[in-house]
Design an enzyme around this catalytic site. Structure first.
Site: not given
Ligand code: IVH
Length: 670
Positions: A320, A35, A85, A141, A414, A122, A417, A296, A177, A37-39, A432, A120, A229, A118, A437
């Site tokens: 899901k 870190d 999706l 988005r 409160c 969140d 008090c 996909k 994401e 050296e980076y700094d 409060c 998904k 992705y 792959e 208090c």
């Molecule tokens: S492909 C047409 N791949 O899920 C959208 N989406 O519910 C193609 N998301 O808006 C998205 N992980 O924000 C894709 N591995 C993944 C994802 C992913 C999370 C989100 C993305 C999308 C939302 C749809």
């Protein structure tokens, strides 16, 4: 070669090196250098750019610290809409999806389609546009067609490349994401709790809130990262060269993006099902939140052929996982008083097991939140562990509400008090207003004594509460007046335990300055800010007398923190507490011991290139001799130390009549 040309070359070199190290550290998790050296590289670049501001580019690594605050975000029209999706929740629905795909492609049902499965993630979906390899736009988005331009914020994320590596088309859009890991989320919330700031409900909210900051320097201090992705708008030739989803991910990795290593080529839906189950078993132990997998069609050509229906691609589906939700009954709603008087409502539930964790208390955040969800005592509620961390009430099960039920009335006073409780201007919290208090005093002293603050062994919340209730303590400094004889006759105490506590309190007198600053419990001043303030001011009095300008000169400190510090020290009650601490012999040890106090009370700004010292060494010398270092020349600057090629700072110092020292003169002084 002219010195400016040399500087330009060095700036380019340094930028490239720093970005390479960012990639190794934040994307590959394999740092190549320390870190420190980076700094050093970073500081060298920063000072060169300060000297030649015209050589600083919009995508310099130094620009990752945030840009000036905006009034509002600009809109960004997506070149290609950001779609959503379709969802599946069962193996039957996945089989249906597979059949639909084959039917649309006129394929026999017994033929096997290759899918790429792959995670998904969140988080918050994000689009990044690179023009000639440079990141030019980052956009949310939004409604899918128009999002918000959050470029300065996204640039602060070290794992997002500012420039693409290798070969690239003139224009390319990358999608992914933005998220915060569980570990970072916990740290962030701990830090917020210690600074008495509202907690984020889950990593997704924390990520979204951080991305939507108008002041990108706030975003810069949030532990955001992301996974990438897919491609949005892309040059046709390039798109065609990437034949599969797998190829797209490989290309993204080559360009320098963080791409998940969890993904699998599945021949047919049975293999998809297997992947889904394997990930579900691992879901709890993943370092970040996912809400399913995405399946996909692997071939980009088939993806194109399948096209879209109802704003979702026919070639993909989100498979899901069921949410971790359970129902329970609200037995009571309690209102807790925090150390700054914030009233926080908490629902007390019939204990319920939500995905392996027993939940019996859930924060309701504030009065508006209770009103919005209309949570009442006696209600049956749906409880969810979002983000694996903090449980929350999703909604009330209306059908189970008794007809006799009445809306919850948030207290106007409160609960500790009885003083007025008010909602301040731009805040969601009710506070409060009484600084005497009892509940606030107990919380404040308990925080003072806590492990990460003064670390007074054996002085937990209950004991503090007991002492305050008996009138032994009115503020934290009173702790140092406690005598063995005050305590030994108390219930639950003997001679031994009384003398242990007194000894533990005395032992805490030598805590570091940063611990004491943190212990004071100033709003927005958590452990990190406390350390920064300790380093900058060196003792409590200097901090107590700091001006707003001095505070704002510190990079990590914004107006909100500065205001909070000033307000705290402006209160007579707090000033006299600091005096009492001093009289009691609470003598903080701050960082390295000063060599002398020769420069005490003086502020120095260093500019230009010095011949015998680096900029950092000069700063260290000033601080070691009791002086302070400023970044910009103001009326308060005592001396400007000038090296070769000094620029605008010299002009400013002359115009303000600030004394000017050559390097020689400066060295003589120290
Ligand atoms: S492909 C047409 N791949 O899920 C959208 N989406 O519910 C193609 N998301 O808006 C998205 N992980 O924000 C894709 N591995 C993944 C994802 C992913 C999370 C989100 C993305 C999308 C939302 C749809």
């Amino acid at each position: 070669m002219k010195s400016k040309d040399l500087a330009a070359r060095r700036i380019e070199q340094l930028s490239e090196q720093i970005e390479k190290h960012n990639h190794h550290y934040y994307v590959l998790d394999k740092p190549l250098i320390s870190d420190q050296e980076y700094d050093q590289l970073f500081r060298e670049l920063d000072s060169l750019e300060k000297k030649y501001p015209e050589l600083r580019t919009a995508n310099s690594p130094t620009q990752r610290v945030g840009a000036p605050p905006l009034d509002k975000f600009k809109k960004h029209s997506h070149a290609l809409p950001m779609l959503s999706l379709a969802n599946a929740y069962s193996s039957e629905e996945i089989e249906d999806f597979d059949l639909r795909v084959k039917k649309f492609l006129n394929m026999p049902v017994d033929q096997t389609i290759e899918y790429w499965a792959e995670l998904k993630f969140d988080g918050l979906s994000m689009s990044l546009t690179y023009e000639n390899g440079n990141l030019t736009v980052a956009a949310t988005r939004g409604d899918g067609t128009v999002g918000e331009n959050v470029t300065p914020n996204i640039k602060t994320i070290r794992s997002v490349p500012l420039r693409l590596n290798g070969e690239y088309p003139p224009l390319i859009e990358v999608r992914g994401e933005i998220l915060i890991s569980h570990a970072d989320f916990r740290k962030l919330n701990d830090e917020r709790a210690s600074a008495d700031e509202d907690l984020f409900a889950n990593p997704r909210n924390a990520a979204a809130g951080s991305v939507r900051q108008l002041d990108s320097s706030i975003t810069a201090n949030r532990p955001l990262t992301g996974f990438w992705y897919s491609l949005g708008a892309a040059d046709d030739v390039w798109r065609r060269s990437l034949k599969t989803q797998q190829n797209i991910l490989e290309q993204l990795r080559r360009w320098g993006f963080k791409v998940s290593s969890t993904g699998e080529l599945c021949k047919g839906v049975a293999q998809v099902e297997k992947f889904y189950n394997e990930i579900q078993a691992k879901r709890e132990s993943l370092p970040f939140d996912i809400d399913g997998i995405v399946v996909k069609v692997n071939s980009v050509r088939l993806q194109d052929e399948l096209g879209f229906v109802a704003r979702a691609p026919r070639s993909m589906i989100a498979y899901k996982y069921p949410a971790r939700q359970e129902t329970s009954v609200v037995k009571d709603i309690l209102v807790q008083v925090g150390r700054t008087g914030a009233l926080t409502p908490v629902a007390i539930l019939e204990p319920v097991n939500v995905g392996g964790v027993v939940v019996s208390r859930v924060t309701l955040h504030n009065a508006q939140e209770i009103e919005r969800k209309d949570v009442r005592i006696g209600d049956t509620v749906v409880v969810q562990r979002a983000g694996d961390v903090i449980p929350e009430i999703v909604k009330v099960v209306q059908e189970k509400r008794k007809s006799s039920s009445v809306a919850y009335a948030f207290p106007k006073k409160c609960p500790s008090c009885g003083a007025r409780a008010v909602i301040e201007d731009d805040e969601a919290v009710t506070r409060c207003v009484n600084t005497d208090c009892q509940a606030q005093i107990i919380e404040t002293i308990a925080h003072f004594a806590s492990k990460d603050a003064m670390n007074i062994d054996g002085l937990g919340f209950r004991i503090v509460e007991n002492f305050v209730n008996r009138g032994l303590l009115k503020d934290s400094a009173d702790l140092y007046r406690l005598q063995k004889t005050d305590l030994e006759h108390l219930e639950g105490f003997g001679e031994k335990s009384a003398s242990n506590i007194v000894a533990a309190i005395a032992e805490s007198k030598k805590r570091a300055l940063s611990k004491i600053i943190f212990a004071l419990g100033i709003r927005h001043v958590g452990e990190t800010i406390s350390k920064i303030l300790a380093n900058k001011f060196g003792d409590l009095n200097a901090l107590a007398n700091a001006s707003e300008t001095e505070l704002l000169e510190i990079h990590e400190i914004g107006p909100e923190v500065a205001k909070s510090v000033l307000n705290w020290f402006a209160k007579e009650k707090n000033r006299s507490m600091i005096k009492k601490l001093e009289q009691a012999g609470v003598k903080p040890e701050s960082g390295p011991k000063p060599l002398s106090q020769k420069l005490k009370g003086l502020t120095f700004v260093v500019t230009g290139t010095l011949s015998k010292l680096s900029r950092t060494q000069a700063h260290e010398l000033i601080e070691l001799n009791g002086g302070s270092v400023g970044n910009s020349v103001t009326k308060k600057t005592s001396f400007l130390v000038v090296g070769e090629d000094a620029g605008s700072k010299l002009d400013k110092a002359k115009s303000l009549g600030v004394a000017i020292l050559t390097e020689e003169e400066f060295l003589k002084k120290v």
